[in-house]
Design a protein around this motif. Structure first.
Motif, PDB file in Angstrom:
ATOM      1  N   GLU A 115     -17.757 -17.643 -29.580  1.00 44.96           N
ATOM      2  CA  GLU A 115     -17.597 -16.042 -29.486  1.00 44.96           C
ATOM      3  C   GLU A 115     -16.126 -15.658 -30.048  1.00 44.96           C
ATOM      4  OE1 GLU A 115     -18.892 -14.893 -25.798  1.00 44.96           O
ATOM      5  OE2 GLU A 115     -20.835 -15.917 -26.003  1.00 44.96           O
ATOM      6  N   ASP A 116     -14.969 -15.951 -29.603  1.00 49.75           N
ATOM      7  CA  ASP A 116     -13.898 -15.959 -29.857  1.00 49.75           C
ATOM      8  C   ASP A 116     -13.269 -16.677 -30.936  1.00 49.75           C
ATOM      9  OD1 ASP A 116     -11.212 -15.193 -29.955  1.00 49.75           O
ATOM     10  OD2 ASP A 116     -10.518 -15.725 -27.812  1.00 49.75           O
ATOM     11  N   ASP A 117     -13.484 -16.510 -32.031  1.00 48.27           N
ATOM     12  CA  ASP A 117     -13.320 -17.024 -33.227  1.00 48.27           C
ATOM     13  C   ASP A 117     -11.931 -16.919 -34.082  1.00 48.27           C
ATOM     14  OD1 ASP A 117     -13.861 -14.917 -34.241  1.00 48.27           O
ATOM     15  OD2 ASP A 117     -15.588 -15.391 -35.701  1.00 48.27           O
ATOM     16  N   THR A 118     -11.023 -16.016 -33.414  1.00 47.46           N
ATOM     17  CA  THR A 118      -9.925 -15.533 -34.021  1.00 47.46           C
ATOM     18  C   THR A 118      -8.637 -16.632 -33.508  1.00 47.46           C
ATOM     19  OG1 THR A 118     -10.619 -13.488 -34.337  1.00 47.46           O
ATOM     20  CG2 THR A 118      -8.080 -13.735 -34.434  1.00 47.46           C
ATOM     21  N   VAL A 119      -8.081 -17.077 -34.537  1.00 49.41           N
ATOM     22  CA  VAL A 119      -6.762 -17.878 -34.094  1.00 49.41           C
ATOM     23  C   VAL A 119      -5.560 -17.605 -35.050  1.00 49.41           C
ATOM     24  CG1 VAL A 119      -8.270 -19.861 -33.530  1.00 49.41           C
ATOM     25  CG2 VAL A 119      -7.404 -19.797 -35.847  1.00 49.41           C
ATOM     26  N   ALA A 120      -4.401 -17.844 -34.571  1.00 48.05           N
ATOM     27  CA  ALA A 120      -2.955 -17.494 -35.272  1.00 48.05           C
ATOM     28  C   ALA A 120      -2.532 -18.576 -35.934  1.00 48.05           C
ATOM     29  CB  ALA A 120      -2.512 -16.494 -34.508  1.00 48.05           C
ATOM     30  N   PRO A 121      -1.959 -18.462 -37.178  1.00 46.35           N
ATOM     31  CA  PRO A 121      -1.125 -19.905 -37.495  1.00 46.35           C
ATOM     32  C   PRO A 121      -0.035 -20.338 -36.307  1.00 46.35           C
ATOM     33  CG  PRO A 121      -1.164 -17.985 -39.119  1.00 46.35           C
ATOM     34  CD  PRO A 121      -1.618 -17.640 -38.002  1.00 46.35           C
ATOM     35  N   GLY A 122       0.124 -21.680 -36.148  1.00 39.29           N
ATOM     36  CA  GLY A 122       0.813 -22.275 -35.145  1.00 39.29           C
ATOM     37  C   GLY A 122       0.587 -22.135 -33.944  1.00 39.29           C
ATOM     38  N   GLU A 123      -0.744 -21.632 -33.483  1.00 39.75           N
ATOM     39  CA  GLU A 123      -1.190 -21.443 -32.268  1.00 39.75           C
ATOM     40  C   GLU A 123      -2.130 -22.730 -31.689  1.00 39.75           C
ATOM     41  OE1 GLU A 123      -4.203 -18.260 -29.832  1.00 39.75           O
ATOM     42  OE2 GLU A 123      -4.360 -18.386 -31.905  1.00 39.75           O
ATOM     43  N   GLN A 124      -1.694 -22.939 -30.331  1.00 40.87           N
ATOM     44  CA  GLN A 124      -2.408 -23.996 -29.763  1.00 40.87           C
ATOM     45  C   GLN A 124      -3.375 -23.305 -28.770  1.00 40.87           C
ATOM     46  OE1 GLN A 124       0.009 -26.842 -28.027  1.00 40.87           O
ATOM     47  NE2 GLN A 124       1.031 -27.281 -29.759  1.00 40.87           N
ATOM     48  N   LYS A 125      -4.546 -23.538 -28.768  1.00 35.27           N
ATOM     49  CA  LYS A 125      -5.526 -22.719 -27.922  1.00 35.27           C
ATOM     50  C   LYS A 125      -6.822 -23.556 -27.675  1.00 35.27           C
ATOM     51  CE  LYS A 125      -8.444 -18.649 -28.866  1.00 35.27           C
ATOM     52  NZ  LYS A 125      -8.728 -17.540 -30.042  1.00 35.27           N
ATOM     53  N   THR A 126      -7.393 -23.105 -26.613  1.00 34.98           N
ATOM     54  CA  THR A 126      -8.667 -23.948 -26.058  1.00 34.98           C
ATOM     55  C   THR A 126      -9.922 -22.722 -26.590  1.00 34.98           C
ATOM     56  OG1 THR A 126      -7.711 -24.964 -24.114  1.00 34.98           O
ATOM     57  CG2 THR A 126     -10.006 -24.795 -24.041  1.00 34.98           C
ATOM     58  N   ILE A 127     -10.502 -23.531 -27.308  1.00 40.51           N
ATOM     59  CA  ILE A 127     -11.682 -22.571 -27.941  1.00 40.51           C
ATOM     60  C   ILE A 127     -12.965 -23.065 -27.084  1.00 40.51           C
ATOM     61  CG2 ILE A 127     -10.585 -22.231 -30.092  1.00 40.51           C
ATOM     62  CD1 ILE A 127     -12.789 -24.157 -31.195  1.00 40.51           C
ATOM     63  N   GLU A 128     -14.040 -22.164 -26.791  1.00 41.70           N
ATOM     64  CA  GLU A 128     -15.355 -22.516 -25.921  1.00 41.70           C
ATOM     65  C   GLU A 128     -16.401 -22.270 -27.006  1.00 41.70           C
ATOM     66  OE1 GLU A 128     -15.044 -20.549 -22.640  1.00 41.70           O
ATOM     67  OE2 GLU A 128     -13.659 -21.881 -21.520  1.00 41.70           O
ATOM     68  N   ILE A 129     -17.276 -23.322 -27.401  1.00 47.81           N
ATOM     69  CA  ILE A 129     -18.264 -23.484 -27.966  1.00 47.81           C
ATOM     70  C   ILE A 129     -19.599 -23.365 -27.080  1.00 47.81           C
ATOM     71  CG2 ILE A 129     -19.894 -24.675 -29.993  1.00 47.81           C
ATOM     72  CD1 ILE A 129     -17.386 -25.760 -31.178  1.00 47.81           C
ATOM     73  N   SER A 130     -20.428 -22.362 -27.622  1.00 47.34           N
ATOM     74  CA  SER A 130     -21.679 -22.109 -26.478  1.00 47.34           C
ATOM     75  C   SER A 130     -22.785 -22.948 -27.212  1.00 47.34           C
ATOM     76  CB  SER A 130     -21.959 -20.667 -26.514  1.00 47.34           C
ATOM     77  OG  SER A 130     -20.960 -19.855 -25.773  1.00 47.34           O
ATOM     78  N   LEU A 131     -23.469 -23.620 -26.584  1.00 47.98           N
ATOM     79  CA  LEU A 131     -24.813 -24.439 -26.893  1.00 47.98           C
ATOM     80  C   LEU A 131     -26.116 -23.689 -26.184  1.00 47.98           C
ATOM     81  CD1 LEU A 131     -23.587 -28.116 -26.711  1.00 47.98           C
ATOM     82  CD2 LEU A 131     -23.629 -26.596 -28.872  1.00 47.98           C
ATOM     83  N   VAL A 132     -27.050 -23.375 -26.987  1.00 44.13           N
ATOM     84  CA  VAL A 132     -28.173 -22.927 -26.523  1.00 44.13           C
ATOM     85  C   VAL A 132     -29.380 -23.610 -26.847  1.00 44.13           C
ATOM     86  CG1 VAL A 132     -29.858 -21.000 -26.180  1.00 44.13           C
ATOM     87  CG2 VAL A 132     -27.383 -20.676 -26.145  1.00 44.13           C
ATOM     88  N   ASN A 133     -30.325 -24.285 -26.081  1.00 44.07           N
ATOM     89  CA  ASN A 133     -31.367 -25.297 -26.447  1.00 44.07           C
ATOM     90  C   ASN A 133     -32.482 -24.275 -26.142  1.00 44.07           C
ATOM     91  OD1 ASN A 133     -33.476 -27.050 -27.036  1.00 44.07           O
ATOM     92  ND2 ASN A 133     -32.929 -28.285 -25.397  1.00 44.07           N
ATOM     93  N   SER A 134     -33.133 -23.700 -27.664  1.00 40.40           N
ATOM     94  CA  SER A 134     -34.305 -22.809 -27.337  1.00 40.40           C
ATOM     95  C   SER A 134     -35.476 -23.693 -27.129  1.00 40.40           C
ATOM     96  CB  SER A 134     -34.370 -21.792 -28.474  1.00 40.40           C
ATOM     97  OG  SER A 134     -34.237 -22.530 -29.648  1.00 40.40           O
TER      98      SER A 134
END
Length: 311
Positions: free
Chosen positions: A38-57
């Protein structure tokens, strides 16, 4: 003749019954897992925790009305592991593999990954790659209970957007701060991004109690407009306690600014090291006095500058 027709009709009915029973006696299906960031924006030099959502339909090809639990079994991913690779994205992934165990059809689950974006990353949209590995029951016979197990490996593209907003990098630090004294720390910062920053507040924050900035934990300087490639130097008053040591102390420099869309944005914080010089010291070499009791006179003290500065 009538008897023969009756036997043929009976066999046909039996055949239909057997065929129909066979079609409804098997439960067939598989997991159907979608991955999104959902939050797919990052900046050069950034250290960040991204969260990937998984949905099993889940995908149910042939289900059971008598035993719905079997439907859930064939749509459940078991022994699920996910690993994130950089793909063509200018990122590095720390601890890229996660073991999630069982993922049933239903609500989403979130998987965090720690990433570092390259300092010189160009703005644009990139695809990282999420690898899914799991096993599942693909076939269950309601009559015999026999099961078929499958193992699946899939790769899903995860879109990452490297922003073209202003980004900042500390290029130089000059300090005359001294233990048990107050001095100036000059920090030179370059806008290394592709866009200008407006109404920027450049904040230097102390990460310790022995060194204060302008008498407190932090203070800011203001820039009305900061063009790409432009280097600005900011002077901060830093006070050092007597208990401080002449060694490196940590500070953080960050920039809050309006981007070209007018949105208030916070830059990635950067660690800045400030090393106060040793305390200026003096020693008493000699002293003499011609002052009588209850009188006035001269008291002479001879001091030696023991350094580190020549005064």
């Amino acid at each position: 003749m009538a008897s023969t027709k009756y036997k043929l009709l009976l066999l046909a009915v039996i055949g239909i019954t057997v065929t129909s029973g066979t079609a409804t006696a098997a439960v067939v299906g598989s997991p159907d897992i979608a991955a999104t960031l959902e939050d797919d924006t990052v900046a050069p030099g950034e250290q960040k925790t991204i969260e990937i959502s998984l949905v099993n339909s889940g995908e149910l090809d042939s289900g059971s009305t008598r035993n719905p639990a079997l439907n859930n079994e064939v749509t459940t991913a078991k022994g699920l592991t996910v690993s994130l690779g950089s793909g063509d994205a200018p990122i590095s992934v720390k601890n890229s593999k996660r073991s999630l165990g069982t993922l049933q059809a239903g609500p989403k689950t979130t998987v965090p990954f720690e990433i570092s974006v390259d300092e010189d990353a160009s703005s644009g949209t990139y695809d990282a790659q999420l690898r899914l590995n799991y096993k599942h029951t693909s076939y269950i016979s309601e009559g015999t209970g026999a099961r078929d197990e499958d193992r699946k490996t899939r790769t899903v593209d995860i879109e990452i957007d490297v922003t073209d907003d202003a980004t900042f990098n500390v290029t130089d630090i000059d300090s005359n701060a001294r233990v048990a004294s107050t001095g100036t720390v000059a920090v030179s910062v370059e806008n290394t991004g592709d866009s200008a920053a407006r109404d920027a507040a450049v904040t230097l924050q102390s990460q310790n109690q022995d060194l204060a900035v302008s008498g407190g934990d932090a203070t800011s300087r203001f820039v009305d407009e900061w063009e790409p490639g432009e280097v600005r130097t900011f002077n901060y008053r830093v006070s050092s306690a007597e208990a401080a040591e002449p060694e490196s102390y940590g500070f953080e420099l960050s920039v809050a600014f309006d981007n070209e869309d007018g949105l208030r944005t916070q830059s990635v914080g950067q660690s800045v090291a400030v090393t106060p010089d040793p305390e200026q010291q003096f020693s008493v070499v000699n002293s003499s006095s011609s002052v009588a009791v209850s009188n006035t006179g001269t008291y002479e003290v001879q001091l030696r500058n023991t350094g580190p500065l020549y005064l």
